[in-house]
Design an enzyme around this catalytic site. Structure first.
Site, PDB file in Angstrom:
ATOM      1  N   PRO A  96       0.824  -1.206   0.000  1.00 31.49           N
ATOM      2  CA  PRO A  96       0.000   0.000   0.000  1.00 31.49           C
ATOM      3  C   PRO A  96       0.860   1.260   0.000  1.00 31.49           C
ATOM      4  O   PRO A  96       1.905   1.319   0.662  1.00 31.49           O
ATOM      5  CB  PRO A  96      -0.792  -0.097   1.302  1.00 31.49           C
ATOM      6  N   CYS A  97       0.380   2.275  -0.739  1.00 34.46           N
ATOM      7  CA  CYS A  97       1.170   3.502  -0.889  1.00 34.46           C
ATOM      8  C   CYS A  97       0.784   4.571   0.136  1.00 34.46           C
ATOM      9  O   CYS A  97       1.516   5.540   0.329  1.00 34.46           O
ATOM     10  CB  CYS A  97       1.001   4.049  -2.292  1.00 34.46           C
TER      11      CYS A  97
END
Ligand code: SAM
Length: 361
Positions: free
Chosen positions: A76-77
């Site tokens: 996840p960013c």
């Protein structure tokens, strides 16, 4: 060596398509993701169910049971995005990545290849420092890249951080995080400037698509951020990054397509008029899938024919959405995904490539 990959944070399988694009002799032996909608799409296309579990719960024994020699990961960013809180390794959503970094040191045989994708800004994070320090400690050589599909002839800006790593040496002591040496040009192939967006658009002889995907007037009404930068035409050679908020969450999540009024004013002071006079519409999920180089149909980018000689696995595997996925669900999973051409080219040249000049630091 036949590649046996584990695909962590698999989403709709962008890494898997990248692996196929690369032409390397390899398979994904297991994939892991928590999102049931993305997993449904993955199963629809690959015929296998991703393991629906929090990656921070995956044990070394589970990982070892797959006898994999390659890890593909797109964590996840949100912990790193410039517009977010930037909690980095303190963000709960970084837990899966941090767990994998720890697992590397526990495994009897850490993977030979590692490929990671994340947003711009990851390169400045503590998570990056923890990852590359662990890699050096365990005898990997690696390269770090910032690249956009625009550099690969695709009219979509999706600048991303990539890391390509191979375990080649012996373990080392690491006192401080290795210095960042980012590579921002693509040394292996010269691509022409991006194609026009027209090449990626669906045919719309009856105006049906323009109607279905028309930007609703309230969507832009009174938006101060509404600017020319939000609008592209079929002749444009650039569109902005499509995020998971595209189509349902305000401006800045991806470009609007102008479908008429090409010679006239842009009506920027009056967004509602602009919607009508310029025939603004959203890009369809099929168009975004093409721009992300998912093999959804013949209009999507394809690997070069020059790969034919060393392709030992199926070059491309088709992509389709499960029919019951809504348009918003399609936009969301695409916004979370990646550009399969950039990933496939990086895998081909920098990760698996053998003996190319200027390979890895
Ligand atoms: C940036 S997206 C990766 C998308 C993927 N590469 C693709 O092509 O669609 C991150 C993915 O990680 C999943 N995810 C986030 N945290 C997770 C966790 N702790 N365990 C498993 N999956 C997780 C999300 O559901 C999401 O699909």
């Amino acid at each position: 060596m036949t590649v046996r990959a584990l695909e962590f944070f698999s989403g709709i399988g962008g890494m898997h398509y990248g692996l196929k694009w690369s032409g390397v002799d390899g398979t994904v032996v297991a994939s892991f993701d928590l999102n049931p909608v993305a997993n449904q799409c993955y199963t629809f296309n690959w015929g296998v169910n991703p393991i629906q579990v929090g990656i921070h719960h995956v044990s070394a024994q589970t990982v070892e049971s797959f006898d994999a020699n390659c890890w593909l990961l797109s964590p996840p960013c949100q912990p790193y995005t410039r517009t977010g809180k930037q909690l980095d390794d303190q963000d709960a959503r970084a837990e899966g990545l941090l767990h994998l970094i720890e697992l590397l040191a526990i495994l009897k045989e850490p993977p030979f290849y590692i490929f990671l994708e994340n947003v711009v800004n990851f390169e400045k994070s503590r998570s990056r420092d923890l990852l590359v320090s662990q890699l050096v400690r365990l005898g990997y050589e690696y390269s770090e890249w910032l690249l956009s599909p625009l550099q690969f002839g695709i009219p979509n800006d999706r600048m991303r951080y990539y890391l390509t790593a191979r375990r080649t040496g012996t373990t080392k002591e690491v006192e401080s995080p290795p210095v960042l040496n980012l590579r921002t040009t693509w040394p292996y192939e010269n691509y022409q400037g991006p194609q026009p967006l027209a090449d990626f658009l669906e045919d719309d002889p009856t105006g049906n698509i323009a109607d279905i995907y028309a930007v609703p007037e309230p969507f832009v009404r009174r938006r101060r951020a509404f600017s020319e930068a939000a609008i592209v035409t079929p002749f444009s050679t650039r569109s902005s990054c499509f995020t998971k908020a595209y189509g349902h969450h305000g401006l800045g999540a991806g470009s609007f397509l102008q479908t008429k009024g090409f010679d006239g004013a842009k009506y920027l002071d009056d967004p509602s008029t602009a919607v009508e006079k310029l025939g603004l519409r959203f890009f369809t999920p099929t168009e975004i899938a093409r721009l992300h180089a998912f093999p959804i149909d013949d209009q999507a980018p394809k690997p070069s024919n020059s790969y034919a000689s060393d392709v030992t696995s199926q070059r491309q595997h088709s992509f389709a959405f499960p029919p019951d996925l809504s348009t918003i669900q399609r936009w969301r999973v695409l916004g979370n995904s990646m550009n399969c051409k950039v990933v496939g080219e990086l895998m081909r040249w920098a990760l698996f490539g053998n003996g190319e000049p200027d390979r890895c630091v």
